[in-house]
Design an enzyme around this catalytic site. Structure first.
Site, PDB file in Angstrom:
ATOM      1  NE  ARG B 216      -4.036  -2.020   2.121  1.00  0.00           N
ATOM      2  CZ  ARG B 216      -3.900  -2.950   3.050  1.00  0.00           C
ATOM      3  NH1 ARG B 216      -2.993  -2.800   3.998  1.00  0.00           N
ATOM      4  NH2 ARG B 216      -4.685  -4.001   3.059  1.00  0.00           N
ATOM      5  CE  LYS B 238      -1.407  13.611 -14.905  1.00  0.00           C
ATOM      6  NZ  LYS B 238      -1.864  13.937 -16.274  1.00  0.00           N
ATOM      7  CD  GLU B 280       5.513  15.659 -23.359  1.00  0.00           C
ATOM      8  OE1 GLU B 280       4.906  16.691 -23.009  1.00  0.00           O
ATOM      9  OE2 GLU B 280       4.929  14.567 -23.553  1.00  0.00           O
ATOM     10  CE  LYS B 322       4.559  16.983 -15.032  1.00  0.00           C
ATOM     11  NZ  LYS B 322       4.726  15.788 -15.860  1.00  0.00           N
ATOM     12  CD  GLU B 332      -4.741  15.819 -15.726  1.00  0.00           C
ATOM     13  OE1 GLU B 332      -3.554  15.512 -15.644  1.00  0.00           O
ATOM     14  OE2 GLU B 332      -5.483  15.377 -16.610  1.00  0.00           O
ATOM     15  NE  ARG B 336       0.045  16.576 -13.239  1.00  0.00           N
ATOM     16  CZ  ARG B 336       0.720  15.787 -12.409  1.00  0.00           C
ATOM     17  NH1 ARG B 336       0.451  15.835 -11.116  1.00  0.00           N
ATOM     18  NH2 ARG B 336       1.644  14.974 -12.860  1.00  0.00           N
ATOM     19  CG  ASN B 340      -2.350  15.742 -20.406  1.00  0.00           C
ATOM     20  OD1 ASN B 340      -1.312  15.103 -20.447  1.00  0.00           O
ATOM     21  ND2 ASN B 340      -3.176  15.705 -19.371  1.00  0.00           N
ATOM     22  CG  HIS B 343      -0.076  14.576 -23.998  1.00  0.00           C
ATOM     23  ND1 HIS B 343       0.550  15.748 -24.383  1.00  0.00           N
ATOM     24  CD2 HIS B 343       0.861  13.869 -23.307  1.00  0.00           C
ATOM     25  CE1 HIS B 343       1.798  15.750 -23.921  1.00  0.00           C
ATOM     26  NE2 HIS B 343       2.017  14.629 -23.267  1.00  0.00           N
ATOM     27  CG  HIS B 347      -2.679   9.469 -24.890  1.00  0.00           C
ATOM     28  ND1 HIS B 347      -3.247   9.687 -23.662  1.00  0.00           N
ATOM     29  CD2 HIS B 347      -1.355   9.688 -24.733  1.00  0.00           C
ATOM     30  CE1 HIS B 347      -2.300  10.044 -22.801  1.00  0.00           C
ATOM     31  NE2 HIS B 347      -1.151  10.055 -23.430  1.00  0.00           N
ATOM     32  CG  HIS B 360       4.636  10.060 -24.923  1.00  0.00           C
ATOM     33  ND1 HIS B 360       3.267   9.961 -25.016  1.00  0.00           N
ATOM     34  CD2 HIS B 360       4.865  11.130 -24.110  1.00  0.00           C
ATOM     35  CE1 HIS B 360       2.701  10.904 -24.293  1.00  0.00           C
ATOM     36  NE2 HIS B 360       3.648  11.629 -23.731  1.00  0.00           N
TER      37      HIS B 360
END
Lengths: 459, 459
Positions: B216, B238, B280, B322, B332, B336, B340, B343, B347, B360
């Site tokens: 955990r 993330k 990026e 960032k 987010e 935030r 993206n 993205h 994606h 990517h």
């Protein structure tokens, strides 16, 4: 035992921590928890407790707070106060509410009969328009329709999907968890959806971990349908799955939006499941609530006979104990570990014997007997407690001896990967002092552990 | 566009949120982010910003803070301030440090050459005596020994295990993740252990999610070895894995103890990976830092030629951008999401084309071109920005057109499960206004999206 430098035995007091009533009663290096619980005490938070001298004993007298004279710490009114709102309720159908106070992650536990017939209770905690109910092939046929009705009645904008997992601890694994993700993704559920766990502890733990991980975290609701889940696993945000080498090794701390305990769901619970849940109820008495343990001794037959009032009281008081501990120590830096009395031995049985052979509470019952035996061998408790524990567990028709198949080696290999191991040292929850007191410590004579293992299992 | 009731387009301003310089420039219902970034501005946190009229523009003048006259919100000095400690450093081997400020989860990003030769940087962030390095079969052979040396030099009590995963986005899945858990459990690592991610974004995301979930949650450290990971994925917490139906759909927000960027590791980076990371870097300029974009236009050849000073500056300034965004909006809820840009389209390419076919950053480059095209079709930016984006991406040898195989339907089906979908509505990051400004909104003309898709892919 001398005050040797053991970094683990003082974990409860060596960092800022908090308990509702925490007293160090001797000069050994371990911490001693003495918690004489609600209803007459108010929980308080010490924002910084010095490790060298701790004595808190705070009781509510009317609206004033009296404290023992030796409190050396700064005490402030607690955000972790556990409220029982049932005392003042006027509507007889209104649920009893126990609050789990965790700042902006606080949530209510609703307890009572017929709560699934009160749609507003669930609906006010649903975020977004899409719901995924996660249940199993035992509970689904009994209650899924009722839950869908409660989620959608007078609320036509909400659509409900469901995923039905196979029942049992042996399915609490990654493969089964992936079925929840598959269903959620195929249904194109987005971040504003809500997962609902409908079932026992396995469903709650898996659904909670799925909610923690899906799109990096979405909302979820717990509807526990077993005593075990109602008094323990649904409350407090521990979620996760098993690995074939150990229980609950993969998971997250992740809190639900609410816990809804409809005590009517216990009408369909098998006897063996009922008894399994009572093991955790008994645990609360042993570790922190002597008065509750005494109540259980008087009412164990009523509980076994499913007297609704007795069950409701046991659930409420268990939730109060759990909520208080979780509010004070969410991430298990110390105090919360005490809720695992008997669990280290018990997990060894569940893992060694194979998940699903025994119910969790059955393994915990034996684990508690072994922890109590070890506490007695260490000279930390007198033999009257040993006898009382045996007696109540037997009345609850719970086992007090591990399965024949278990060996000392099986216990040791599983216990070595227990989450309470720190830098290689196994810490245990053991009883110490009068009934209702326990310690969480790695500072114990290894001989006592070996003797207990030899007394209960073959070499 | 009329101020229609769209619940998503105002998500940036309809709840308490914060940006360093946030201005609503017109009366449409979407929020407009205008961020003229450090080094001359200090980031500030507004603890409550009224949704109706937002204009913050705060610049540090000596030690005083001047603010625009229309600020209606209570402003307090920020815990989210991003510091560049390099300015005052006297030791030439000392790293540049960018702090990510997240209360008790704050951590430093160390940037500089030769940092893996400075064992104290890593060792002060290791908890416990056991470390698991997670790396892949490309990076492991190059740097694993060096990292083990850095972890153990003068520190004989620490033991290091390692697990070497196959390299590539297509292995960012649950089966590969289980190898990390298997290794950790077989090695009997306990809660006081530390995971170290050594590699690019895939390794960082997987190791981070494993650290979030193992027992955990245990501590972890990021050692990113690609530009992509150094300027983006290693910073901000993330973590996660892909599902065969979509990227990063399973994961957690989980922050590391530190990020150590040894810029010497870029010496072994393939050209294509270098360019991918620059996508990026270019993104930060477009969404919030026009001055940085202008610097990139002047220095793109130096970056492509791996000029160490140019790369170090680009990494530092990207990390500052960032870190500031993450400090203001960790989970987010709005701001935030602007990171993206490109993205959602990207994606779709990665998922539709098959993970690992394109890097990517290559997919993001095309995605940015498509987002810029759509912004222009909406009339939100002028064509000079369209040309400048094309120009810099071409100089960086990045693609500006999707693979032939992609269809409109492939884009639409993947975009439907994007994490930025809310109650069924796809929100996008689009440019709006002068260079360095963007919006995150679901309030756009669907026709423009269709036109962009048709312009870039076959029906």
């Amino acid at each position: 035992m001398a005050s040797t430098a053991n970094p683990f035995s003082i974990s409860l007091s060596s960092k800022p921590t908090a308990t509702s009533s925490l007293r160090k009663i001797n000069h050994s290096s371990d911490s001693f928890l003495r918690v004489q619980n609600p209803p007459n005490s108010v929980s308080l938070r010490s924002s910084f407790i010095s490790p060298s001298s701790i004595e808190l004993n705070l009781n509510r007298v009317g609206n004033s707070i009296s404290s023992a004279s030796r409190v050396k710490s700064r005490i402030c009114a607690s955000s972790a106060q556990v409220m029982d709102q049932s005392v003042t309720k006027s509507d007889p159908t209104a649920p009893t509410i126990v609050d789990v106070n965790l700042g902006n992650r606080s949530y209510p536990i609703y307890i009572g009969p017929g709560l699934l017939d009160q749609p507003h209770l669930l609906q006010k905690h649903v975020h977004g328009k899409r719901v995924l109910v996660v249940t199993n092939d035992k509970v689904g046929p009994l209650y899924l329709d009722k839950v869908v009705e409660a989620l959608t009645k007078g609320n036509p904008n909400v659509s409900v999907e469901s995923v039905i997992l196979p029942d049992g601890e042996k399915y609490k694994d990654m493969d089964t968890l992936m079925k929840v993700f598959d269903k959620a993704i195929e249904s194109r559920l987005d971040r504003r959806c809500t997962f609902v766990a409908l079932g026992g502890g396995v469903i709650g733990d898996m659904c909670g971990y799925a909610a923690a991980s899906y799109l990096r975290g979405i909302n979820f609701i717990q509807i526990p349908t077993t005593v075990m889940a109602q008094v323990d696993s649904s409350v407090g945000g521990k979620t996760g799955i098993n690995h074939h080498l150990g229980k609950n090794l993969i998971g997250a701390f992740y809190q639900p939006q609410c816990v809804l305990i409809d005590t009517d769901t216990l009408n369909t619970l098998p006897d063996r499941e009922l008894a399994s849940g009572l093991a955790e109820v008994i645990k609360y008495g042993l570790i922190r609530d002597a008065e509750f343990f005494e109540w259980q001794e008087k009412n164990i037959q009523a509980l076994m006979a499913r007297d609704p009032n007795a069950l409701a009281y046991a659930i409420k008081r268990s939730c109060e104990n759990k909520a208080e501990v979780v509010s004070l120590d969410e991430k298990e830096s110390g105090l919360r570990a005490t809720l695992n009395l008997g669990h280290t031995f018990g997990h060894a049985i569940e893992t060694g014997f194979g998940y699903g052979q025994w119910l969790h509470g059955e393994a915990v019952a034996v684990g508690m007997v072994m922890a109590v035996d070890m506490s007695y061998r260490l000279g930390w408790i007198d033999d009257s407690i040993v006898k009382r524990v045996h007696n109540i567990l037997q009345q609850a028709k719970l086992p007090t001896f591990p399965p024949e198949i278990m060996t000392v080696e099986m216990f040791k290999s599983v216990m070595a990967v227990d989450k309470k191991v720190a830098d290689g040292l196994l810490r245990l929850i053991l009883l110490k002092g009068p009934l209702g007191n326990c310690v969480f410590t790695g500072d114990y004579d290894r001989k006592a552990l070996d003797e207990t293992l030899r007394a209960f299992v073959k070499p």
